[in-house]
Enzyme design. Sequence first.
Site, PDB file in Angstrom:
ATOM      1  N   GLY A  12       1.152   6.408  -7.921  1.00 17.05           N
ATOM      2  CA  GLY A  12       0.874   5.782  -9.197  1.00 17.05           C
ATOM      3  C   GLY A  12       0.806   6.940 -10.191  1.00 17.05           C
ATOM      4  O   GLY A  12       0.130   6.773 -11.273  1.00 17.05           O
ATOM      5  N   GLY A  15       1.459   6.480 -13.758  1.00 12.83           N
ATOM      6  CA  GLY A  15       0.502   5.437 -14.527  1.00 12.83           C
ATOM      7  C   GLY A  15      -0.514   5.992 -15.322  1.00 12.83           C
ATOM      8  O   GLY A  15      -0.788   6.961 -15.313  1.00 12.83           O
ATOM      9  N   LEU A  17      -3.794   5.688 -14.959  1.00 14.39           N
ATOM     10  CA  LEU A  17      -5.153   6.388 -14.305  1.00 14.39           C
ATOM     11  C   LEU A  17      -4.375   7.522 -13.529  1.00 14.39           C
ATOM     12  O   LEU A  17      -5.146   8.743 -13.741  1.00 14.39           O
ATOM     13  CB  LEU A  17      -5.468   5.643 -12.914  1.00 14.39           C
ATOM     14  CG  LEU A  17      -6.502   4.303 -13.446  1.00 14.39           C
ATOM     15  CD1 LEU A  17      -6.855   3.336 -12.205  1.00 14.39           C
ATOM     16  CD2 LEU A  17      -8.009   4.824 -13.703  1.00 14.39           C
ATOM     17  N   ASP A  37       5.105   8.650  -7.431  1.00 16.78           N
ATOM     18  CA  ASP A  37       5.495   7.560  -8.177  1.00 16.78           C
ATOM     19  C   ASP A  37       7.110   7.132  -8.226  1.00 16.78           C
ATOM     20  O   ASP A  37       7.990   7.862  -7.998  1.00 16.78           O
ATOM     21  CB  ASP A  37       5.240   7.761  -9.915  1.00 16.78           C
ATOM     22  CG  ASP A  37       4.850   6.406 -10.348  1.00 16.78           C
ATOM     23  OD1 ASP A  37       5.635   5.616 -10.199  1.00 16.78           O
ATOM     24  OD2 ASP A  37       3.550   6.210 -10.983  1.00 16.78           O
ATOM     25  N   ILE A  57       6.133   3.804  -2.263  1.00 17.29           N
ATOM     26  CA  ILE A  57       5.035   3.928  -1.238  1.00 17.29           C
ATOM     27  C   ILE A  57       5.601   3.061   0.128  1.00 17.29           C
ATOM     28  O   ILE A  57       4.989   3.192   0.979  1.00 17.29           O
ATOM     29  CB  ILE A  57       3.629   3.428  -1.586  1.00 17.29           C
ATOM     30  CG1 ILE A  57       3.796   2.025  -2.453  1.00 17.29           C
ATOM     31  CG2 ILE A  57       3.072   4.596  -2.639  1.00 17.29           C
ATOM     32  CD1 ILE A  57       2.303   1.628  -2.892  1.00 17.29           C
ATOM     33  N   TYR A 156      -2.035 -10.488  -7.992  1.00 16.49           N
ATOM     34  CA  TYR A 156      -2.513  -9.254  -8.005  1.00 16.49           C
ATOM     35  C   TYR A 156      -4.166  -9.244  -7.864  1.00 16.49           C
ATOM     36  O   TYR A 156      -4.532  -8.445  -6.898  1.00 16.49           O
ATOM     37  CB  TYR A 156      -2.550  -8.482  -9.502  1.00 16.49           C
ATOM     38  CG  TYR A 156      -3.188  -7.497  -9.902  1.00 16.49           C
ATOM     39  CD1 TYR A 156      -2.513  -6.235  -9.637  1.00 16.49           C
ATOM     40  CD2 TYR A 156      -4.436  -7.456 -10.729  1.00 16.49           C
ATOM     41  CE1 TYR A 156      -3.238  -5.104 -10.063  1.00 16.49           C
ATOM     42  CE2 TYR A 156      -5.234  -6.150 -10.766  1.00 16.49           C
ATOM     43  CZ  TYR A 156      -4.724  -5.124 -10.784  1.00 16.49           C
ATOM     44  OH  TYR A 156      -4.914  -3.860 -11.232  1.00 16.49           O
ATOM     45  N   LYS A 160      -5.838  -7.242  -4.521  1.00 15.97           N
ATOM     46  CA  LYS A 160      -6.845  -6.221  -4.655  1.00 15.97           C
ATOM     47  C   LYS A 160      -8.028  -6.732  -3.750  1.00 15.97           C
ATOM     48  O   LYS A 160      -8.564  -5.800  -3.089  1.00 15.97           O
ATOM     49  CB  LYS A 160      -7.385  -6.039  -6.099  1.00 15.97           C
ATOM     50  CG  LYS A 160      -6.150  -5.296  -7.072  1.00 15.97           C
ATOM     51  CD  LYS A 160      -6.306  -3.830  -6.742  1.00 15.97           C
ATOM     52  CE  LYS A 160      -5.293  -2.969  -7.485  1.00 15.97           C
ATOM     53  NZ  LYS A 160      -5.163  -1.680  -7.410  1.00 15.97           N
TER      54      LYS A 160
HETATM   55  N1  SER Z   1      -6.054  -4.299 -16.240  1.00 19.38           N
HETATM   56  C1  SER Z   1      -5.734  -4.975 -15.284  1.00 19.38           C
HETATM   57  C2  SER Z   1      -4.666  -6.152 -15.489  1.00 19.38           C
HETATM   58  O1  SER Z   1      -4.742  -6.334 -16.570  1.00 19.38           O
HETATM   59  C3  SER Z   1      -6.599  -5.613 -14.265  1.00 19.38           C
HETATM   60  O2  SER Z   1      -7.068  -4.537 -13.410  1.00 19.38           O
HETATM   61  O3  SER Z   1      -3.812  -6.460 -14.686  1.00 19.38           O
END
Ligand code: SER
Length: 342
Positions: A12, A15, A17, A37, A57, A156, A160
């Site tokens: 990533g 992105g 981060l 990425d 990935i 999501y 996680k």
């Molecule tokens: N910032 C992220 C999102 O809005 C949450 O981890 O999906």
Amino acid sequence: MGMRKEVILITGAAGELGQALINQLADEGRSNIVALDVKPIPIPIQERCELAIPGDILDERLFSRLISEYAIPAIYHFAALLSTRAEFTPEAAHRVNVDGTMNLLKLAADQSGWLGEPVKFVFPSSVAVFGLPDLATKAKEGALKEYQWLEPTTMYGCNKLYCEQLGRYYAHNYRQLAADQHRGGVDFRSLRFPGLISAFTLPTGGTSDYASEMIHAAAKGEPYRCFVRPDTRIPFMAMPDAIKALLDLSAAPAENLKSYVYSVTAFNPSAEEIAGIVRRHFPDAEITFQPDERRQAIVDSWPEDQDDTWARRDWNWQPAYDLDRAFDEYLVPNIKAHYHRE
Ligand code: SER
């Protein structure tokens, strides 16, 4: 295995981060980074890495190639489809967010076998793992502890939450019945981030994106229609603190870590409060509120704050930026410079 160069693998990497961590590590003189990425990695970021590869990935052949050339004692696995985007293609999100994470955990386990030492695996989880049933409960519960209300409403969030468990499994129970087992191969550490706000990049496909979008739109002189109600409140953090949290947790002595997952947070203004601060810094900002019912429901299910006592206790977590400092010293000056606006 002295033949292979030791690198830090960052997925990533294009992105928010990924870019911020690569810049920080390179600033510290640690440029033994392999960046991965599916999206194009910006050239200035590529230049700070040992190698930047376009790749998925989910493509295991890519990893075979990587491990023939590199030894990988540390992985920062950031690649994911965020919470809004994942709702449009939940099955694809599951593949990237879960199968992709498992591929990397397997890579870490294999690498630790080769290296004869644990491979550090640092994983950003999210406030999205929480799921509150209604606004009254959200208001009543306030700051949630790591183990409360783990009933996410998004793909999501489910992904996680499960990947936190997968990481714990690879760290402590992987192939627990095998005769040749070696335990402790993956040193898995995860952080539950709140919404992240960067001065240099915009998130793509998240549901906490309204904060970043509001600030960046104001700096560009563009009007912004906020997709949540003014009273919406969730936790946030400035990007330098997110990077600090990743590096501090990564550096913490293993014996101090009582948990495989830690909430971290910095401030939790309402959307209206964010708009007020943005207007103070950019008096011409045109911010209106036009809630999108369905995205609103997602943020309404997220807590108004996270309790980060465990992180403070086990590895001295402390954000450097409260709300005012985040705006005054990080966001506003850097965003203005970024868009050349004074
Ligand atoms: N910032 C992220 C999102 O809005 C949450 O981890 O999906």
